[in-house]
Write a protein that holds these residues in place. Structure first.
Motif, PDB file in Angstrom:
ATOM      1  N   THR A 159     -10.633  -4.556  -7.306  1.00 53.34           N
ATOM      2  CA  THR A 159      -9.356  -5.225  -7.605  1.00 53.34           C
ATOM      3  C   THR A 159      -8.182  -4.278  -7.341  1.00 53.34           C
ATOM      4  O   THR A 159      -7.189  -4.651  -6.713  1.00 53.34           O
ATOM      5  N   ARG A 160      -8.339  -3.044  -7.814  1.00 57.58           N
ATOM      6  CA  ARG A 160      -7.282  -2.040  -7.594  1.00 57.58           C
ATOM      7  C   ARG A 160      -7.079  -1.776  -6.098  1.00 57.58           C
ATOM      8  O   ARG A 160      -5.963  -1.709  -5.598  1.00 57.58           O
ATOM      9  N   LEU A 161      -8.226  -1.632  -5.441  1.00 62.06           N
ATOM     10  CA  LEU A 161      -8.192  -1.318  -4.016  1.00 62.06           C
ATOM     11  C   LEU A 161      -7.526  -2.446  -3.236  1.00 62.06           C
ATOM     12  O   LEU A 161      -6.687  -2.217  -2.350  1.00 62.06           O
ATOM     13  N   SER A 162      -7.897  -3.663  -3.620  1.00 66.47           N
ATOM     14  CA  SER A 162      -7.384  -4.831  -2.941  1.00 66.47           C
ATOM     15  C   SER A 162      -5.862  -4.916  -3.104  1.00 66.47           C
ATOM     16  O   SER A 162      -5.135  -5.248  -2.162  1.00 66.47           O
ATOM     17  N   ALA A 163      -5.378  -4.556  -4.306  1.00 65.27           N
ATOM     18  CA  ALA A 163      -3.934  -4.563  -4.540  1.00 65.27           C
ATOM     19  C   ALA A 163      -3.241  -3.555  -3.621  1.00 65.27           C
ATOM     20  O   ALA A 163      -2.170  -3.821  -3.066  1.00 65.27           O
ATOM     21  N   LYS A 164      -3.882  -2.383  -3.456  1.00 64.73           N
ATOM     22  CA  LYS A 164      -3.293  -1.361  -2.570  1.00 64.73           C
ATOM     23  C   LYS A 164      -3.261  -1.852  -1.129  1.00 64.73           C
ATOM     24  O   LYS A 164      -2.298  -1.581  -0.396  1.00 64.73           O
ATOM     25  N   LEU A 165      -4.320  -2.551  -0.740  1.00 61.79           N
ATOM     26  CA  LEU A 165      -4.366  -3.082   0.628  1.00 61.79           C
ATOM     27  C   LEU A 165      -3.231  -4.066   0.875  1.00 61.79           C
ATOM     28  O   LEU A 165      -2.581  -4.033   1.920  1.00 61.79           O
ATOM     29  N   GLU A 166      -3.004  -4.938  -0.136  1.00 61.86           N
ATOM     30  CA  GLU A 166      -1.923  -5.920  -0.011  1.00 61.86           C
ATOM     31  C   GLU A 166      -0.602  -5.203   0.208  1.00 61.86           C
ATOM     32  O   GLU A 166       0.206  -5.569   1.048  1.00 61.86           O
ATOM     33  N   GLU A 167      -0.423  -4.137  -0.594  1.00 57.21           N
ATOM     34  CA  GLU A 167       0.814  -3.363  -0.542  1.00 57.21           C
ATOM     35  C   GLU A 167       1.055  -2.830   0.866  1.00 57.21           C
ATOM     36  O   GLU A 167       2.154  -2.877   1.397  1.00 57.21           O
ATOM     37  N   ILE A 168      -0.051  -2.333   1.469  1.00 57.18           N
ATOM     38  CA  ILE A 168       0.066  -1.761   2.811  1.00 57.18           C
ATOM     39  C   ILE A 168       0.281  -2.859   3.846  1.00 57.18           C
ATOM     40  O   ILE A 168       1.110  -2.732   4.749  1.00 57.18           O
ATOM     41  N   ALA A 169      -0.509  -3.950   3.687  1.00 56.04           N
ATOM     42  CA  ALA A 169      -0.462  -5.019   4.680  1.00 56.04           C
ATOM     43  C   ALA A 169       0.856  -5.777   4.656  1.00 56.04           C
ATOM     44  O   ALA A 169       1.276  -6.326   5.678  1.00 56.04           O
ATOM     45  N   GLU A 170       1.493  -5.809   3.451  1.00 59.43           N
ATOM     46  CA  GLU A 170       2.783  -6.490   3.293  1.00 59.43           C
ATOM     47  C   GLU A 170       3.725  -6.078   4.418  1.00 59.43           C
ATOM     48  O   GLU A 170       3.978  -4.906   4.608  1.00 59.43           O
ATOM     49  N   PRO A 171       4.256  -7.060   5.166  1.00 57.11           N
ATOM     50  CA  PRO A 171       5.164  -6.666   6.239  1.00 57.11           C
ATOM     51  C   PRO A 171       6.388  -5.942   5.685  1.00 57.11           C
ATOM     52  O   PRO A 171       6.753  -4.890   6.200  1.00 57.11           O
ATOM     53  N   GLY A 172       6.987  -6.470   4.625  1.00 56.81           N
ATOM     54  CA  GLY A 172       8.100  -5.819   3.904  1.00 56.81           C
ATOM     55  C   GLY A 172       9.005  -4.994   4.790  1.00 56.81           C
ATOM     56  O   GLY A 172       9.139  -3.797   4.583  1.00 56.81           O
ATOM     57  N   GLY A 173       9.626  -5.612   5.802  1.00 59.22           N
ATOM     58  CA  GLY A 173      10.481  -4.899   6.742  1.00 59.22           C
ATOM     59  C   GLY A 173      11.459  -3.968   6.051  1.00 59.22           C
ATOM     60  O   GLY A 173      11.654  -2.830   6.463  1.00 59.22           O
TER      61      GLY A 173
END
Ligand SMILES: [Zn+2]
Lengths: 141, 193
Positions: free
Chosen positions: A64-78
């Motif tokens: 769950t923690r890891l997945s949250a970090k992945l989302e953070e990275i994958a987020e385009p968030g220009g």
């Protein structure tokens, strides 16, 4: 001498890495040497720490923690990527401007201070000596 | 699904495949990191970083080694980086303490002599002692020993992970054990715990 060489092989005895002959020799010595017996107990308990650590409990929420970090990275968030990029760029721009300004000031000032260099050199050396070494080291971190 | 299919899936961005891989290897990665850094929180954080790197670099995985070998290699490299970083930090802290007259914590194991029988050593003291001894090992001995003891890996796989020969692994582990024994013996003699 025999005592020392036996003592140095105890860790291999514990790990069952000795030949049958060596093992028998260690066991014969252990029967008559209390010091080696005590050290063997000490050594075994010391190495047991590893076995105890291996029996670690479950890892709840690891994915769950890891997945949250992945989302953070994958987020385009220009926006955030831009600000991360912009920081060093802005910083180097300011630095370059400051250096340029300093050079300009320096070249203007030099005409007034023809007689001064010798004095200011000495002052600089003094300043350096009075600066505590630890703050000098820290400032380089 | 075998491990190469998992990697294929991850390469195509399949999160489910990634989750299976993580769940397969999380314990072994945490254990490996733990064996090197000796701190549960650090080990778990490191393990998270290891899997992020796995996800990020999966596309470069060629399949010429086992997936576990590749994951172990990332785990040992990251753990070594952390202890190198901590060592540098401690070095500067000790310089700071020396200059500011702070007390110098030479060794983490206190040298309390006295006639404590072995039975009185607490579990904490015992594990501090062993961790301290492992920390004194040269890096390669430490990695080979950890993979062998904490992960019970065969020498052949350790050789692949460390990219060295089988004979080198044997020699590293042999020397690691001798060194550990020597340190534990010094402590036993001096009753350091
Ligand atoms: Zn003996």
């Amino acid at each position: 001498m025999k005592h020392d060489s036996i003592r140095k092989s105890l860790i291999f005895y514990l790990d069952n890495e000795l030949s049958e002959n060596e093992k028998a020799a260690v066991e014969r010595h252990l029967e008559e040497c209390a010091d080696c017996r005590n050290f063997l107990v000490f050594l075994r308990k010391g190495m047991q720490v590893i076995e105890d650590e291996k029996k670690s409990e479950e890892l709840p929420f690891f994915y769950t923690r890891l997945s949250a970090k992945l989302e953070e990275i994958a987020e385009p968030g220009g926006q955030s990527q831009w600000s991360r990029l912009a920081h060093p760029i802005l910083f180097s721009l300011i630095l370059a401007l400051a250096v340029y300004g300093g050079l300009q000031l320096g070249s203007n000032a030099s005409s007034f201070s023809v007689k001064q260099p010798a004095v200011s050199n000495i002052q600089m050396l003094d300043d350096f000596e009075t600066e505590p070494i630890e703050s000098f080291l820290l400032s380089n971190l | 699904m075998d491990e190469y299919q998992l990697i294929k899936g991850i390469q195509q961005g399949d999160r489910k495949a990634f989750q299976v891989l993580v769940e397969t290897y999380q314990r072994m990665v945490v254990n490996t990191c733990m064996g090197i850094v000796h701190n549960k929180v650090d080990a778990e954080d490191l393990a998270q970083d290891v899997f992020l790197e796995v996800f990020r670099t999966a596309e470069n995985f060629r399949g010429d080694s086992k997936v576990s070998t590749w994951v172990y290699r990332i785990a040992t490299n990251r753990s070594l980086n952390l202890i190198r970083k901590n060592k540098r930090k401690r070095f500067f802290q000790s310089i700071e303490e020396t200059f500011s007259g702070g007390k110098n914590r030479g060794s983490e194991i206190s040298d309390r002599r006295g006639d404590q029988p072995d039975q009185n050593i607490t579990d904490q003291e015992r594990s501090d002692l062993l961790h301290h001894a492992i920390d004194q090992l040269p890096e390669k001995q430490r990695i080979a020993f950890t993979l062998n003891k904490y992960e019970e890996l065969p020498y052949q796989q350790i050789a692949e992970i460390m990219e060295i020969s089988l004979a080198s692994v044997e020699s590293l582990i042999h020397r690691a054990k001798k060194n550990l024994q020597k340190q534990l013996y010094n402590c036993y003699k001096k009753r350091c715990v």
